[in-house]
Motif scaffolding. Structure first.
Motif, mmCIF file in Angstrom:
data_model
loop_
_atom_site.group_PDB
_atom_site.id
_atom_site.type_symbol
_atom_site.label_atom_id
_atom_site.label_comp_id
_atom_site.label_asym_id
_atom_site.label_seq_id
_atom_site.Cartn_x
_atom_site.Cartn_y
_atom_site.Cartn_z
ATOM 1 N N GLU A 29 -32.623 5.459 -9.430
ATOM 2 C CA GLU A 29 -33.880 4.978 -10.655
ATOM 3 C C GLU A 29 -35.125 5.749 -10.159
ATOM 4 O OE1 GLU A 29 -36.165 0.655 -12.546
ATOM 5 O OE2 GLU A 29 -34.885 0.604 -11.099
ATOM 6 N N HIS A 30 -35.579 5.976 -8.864
ATOM 7 C CA HIS A 30 -37.561 6.425 -9.116
ATOM 8 C C HIS A 30 -37.054 7.998 -7.582
ATOM 9 C CE1 HIS A 30 -39.069 2.911 -10.004
ATOM 10 N NE2 HIS A 30 -38.522 1.858 -8.627
ATOM 11 N N THR A 31 -35.719 8.565 -8.259
ATOM 12 C CA THR A 31 -35.304 9.480 -6.923
ATOM 13 C C THR A 31 -35.351 11.144 -7.991
ATOM 14 O OG1 THR A 31 -32.925 9.618 -6.912
ATOM 15 C CG2 THR A 31 -34.396 8.797 -5.560
ATOM 16 N N ALA A 32 -35.533 11.766 -7.913
ATOM 17 C CA ALA A 32 -35.269 13.045 -8.363
ATOM 18 C C ALA A 32 -33.996 13.768 -8.647
ATOM 19 C CB ALA A 32 -36.147 15.245 -8.226
ATOM 20 N N PRO A 33 -33.539 13.648 -9.947
ATOM 21 C CA PRO A 33 -31.424 14.237 -9.690
ATOM 22 C C PRO A 33 -31.585 15.828 -9.174
ATOM 23 C CG PRO A 33 -32.563 13.566 -12.103
ATOM 24 C CD PRO A 33 -34.125 13.313 -11.285
ATOM 25 N N VAL A 34 -31.920 16.460 -9.541
ATOM 26 C CA VAL A 34 -31.567 18.011 -8.614
ATOM 27 C C VAL A 34 -32.234 17.571 -7.045
ATOM 28 C CG1 VAL A 34 -32.318 20.319 -7.801
ATOM 29 C CG2 VAL A 34 -32.670 19.242 -9.889
ATOM 30 N N SER A 35 -33.285 17.011 -6.091
ATOM 31 C CA SER A 35 -32.600 16.310 -5.174
ATOM 32 C C SER A 35 -31.376 15.505 -4.583
ATOM 33 C CB SER A 35 -33.801 15.585 -4.528
ATOM 34 O OG SER A 35 -35.423 16.463 -4.614
ATOM 35 N N VAL A 36 -31.813 14.410 -5.188
ATOM 36 C CA VAL A 36 -29.726 13.868 -4.531
ATOM 37 C C VAL A 36 -28.951 14.956 -4.983
ATOM 38 C CG1 VAL A 36 -28.700 11.824 -5.630
ATOM 39 C CG2 VAL A 36 -31.244 11.878 -6.128
ATOM 40 N N ALA A 37 -28.887 15.803 -6.171
ATOM 41 C CA ALA A 37 -27.553 16.555 -5.733
ATOM 42 C C ALA A 37 -27.424 17.500 -4.250
ATOM 43 C CB ALA A 37 -27.657 17.316 -7.177
ATOM 44 N N LEU A 38 -28.469 18.265 -4.231
ATOM 45 C CA LEU A 38 -28.831 18.514 -2.652
ATOM 46 C C LEU A 38 -28.504 18.026 -1.475
ATOM 47 C CD1 LEU A 38 -31.584 20.874 -3.927
ATOM 48 C CD2 LEU A 38 -29.049 21.561 -3.440
ATOM 49 N N SER A 39 -29.162 16.705 -1.722
ATOM 50 C CA SER A 39 -28.978 15.785 -0.905
ATOM 51 C C SER A 39 -27.834 15.691 -0.942
ATOM 52 C CB SER A 39 -30.336 14.798 -0.849
ATOM 53 O OG SER A 39 -31.626 15.310 -0.949
ATOM 54 N N ARG A 40 -26.724 15.017 -1.329
ATOM 55 C CA ARG A 40 -25.108 14.695 -1.248
ATOM 56 C C ARG A 40 -24.846 15.739 -0.668
ATOM 57 N NH1 ARG A 40 -20.159 14.959 -3.640
ATOM 58 N NH2 ARG A 40 -19.891 12.967 -3.560
ATOM 59 N N GLN A 41 -24.811 16.454 -0.833
ATOM 60 C CA GLN A 41 -24.202 18.060 -0.658
ATOM 61 C C GLN A 41 -24.861 18.476 1.316
ATOM 62 O OE1 GLN A 41 -21.788 19.780 -1.802
ATOM 63 N NE2 GLN A 41 -21.435 17.773 -3.243
#
Length: 286
Positions: free
Chosen positions: A204-216
């Motif tokens: 809800e409060h996070t940047a999609p690109v940052s989440v994608a990179l953080s996951r990897q």
């Protein structure tokens, strides 16, 4: 899609294994559909998280055994065949591993064989408090699959993994939760709502690109031989993301005390920060 359906609501894609009369026994066609759906979700900026669950009273009873005793027999075991052969469950979990979106498995009932190993590539596993799981491969004269020999010892203590795999016994939800395999247990009727609430909390409060990179970054670092590899990846990430429109918006919204509206697209604006240190082989058979 073959015996699988997907619904998108409130930025969450819910993928449902949909063979309830067969307890969602898994087929090659279902695996192909799952890979296609993960491709679709990664391309769709509307989707922020993915939930996997099962229709009816089971999550997945394992591989479809309707072919009988020859279900797992390959066409030949010579060296050429062996070099080309790929476990299809592994192709599915490798595709999940590469996902740009967080994955939550909502294990609503029995999850056996590939039914539990496919969930190991999810970021979170929530389960109904009545669910049972089984790594039953040794009881079928097989071996673990779906990359589970890599994932499972990273999720639970090694001795627990050895117990479950060697014995092939059925394990109740409470034991799996105590070992750390399940993130939370819920009454069955609340499970999907709880999975959706977790998905919203994550995104809800996070940047999609940052989440994608953080996951990897987190998943791939599990196999890194030295923290310097993670340091290099993180440094490239900070360099590339620090000047992004998302970073400008994230800092500005914090200083202005308002919700952030992140403009970057995963498909368009996600930098490659991994290739130099952590190459990824193709996850599909050639």
């Amino acid at each position: 899609m073959a015996d699988i359906r997907m619904e998108i609501s409130d930025s969450i894609a819910t993928i449902t294994l949909d063979r309830p009369q067969q307890l969602n026994a898994f087929t090659t066609a279902m695996g192909e559909s799952m890979i296609e759906l993960f491709d679709e979700c990664d391309r769709d900026d509307r989707v922020r998280a993915i939930i996997i669950t099962g229709a009816g009273r089971a999550f997945c009873a394992g591989a479809d055994l309707s072919a009988g005793a020859q279900t797992f027999a390959a066409d030949g075991t010579d060296s050429e065949t062996a070099a080309a052969y790929r476990d299809f469950g592994g192709e599915v979990t490798l595709r999940m591993f590469e996902s740009h979106k967080p994955i939550i498995a909502a294990v609503n009932g029995p999850a056996v064989g590939v039914g539990i190993t496919m969930t190991l590539a999810a970021d979170f596993r929530l389960a109904a408090d009545t669910a049972r799981i089984g790594f039953v491969f040794n009881r079928r004269g097989l071996v673990p699959e779906s990359c589970s020999s890599w994932f499972l010892p990273r999720l639970v203590p090694m001795q627990k993994a050895l117990d479950w795999v060697y014995s092939g016994r059925m394990v109740d939800a409470a034991e799996a939760y105590a070992a750390g395999l399940f993130y939370a247990l819920h009454p069955g009727e609340e499970l999907l709502d709880q999975a959706r609430a977790l998905a919203a909390q994550l995104t809800e409060h996070t940047a999609p690109v940052s989440v994608a990179l953080s996951r990897q970054m987190l998943w791939r670092s599990l196999g890194a031989e030295h923290p310097m590899i993670s340091h290099r990846v993180e440094s490239r990430g900070i360099l590339r993301r620090g000047s992004s429109a998302d970073a400008v918006e994230g800092v500005s919204s914090f200083l202005e005390k308002r919700p952030a509206t992140f403009p970057d697209s995963i498909d368009r604006d996600r930098p490659d920060i991994f290739a130099a240190d952590l190459p990824t082989p193709p996850f599909r058979r050639s």
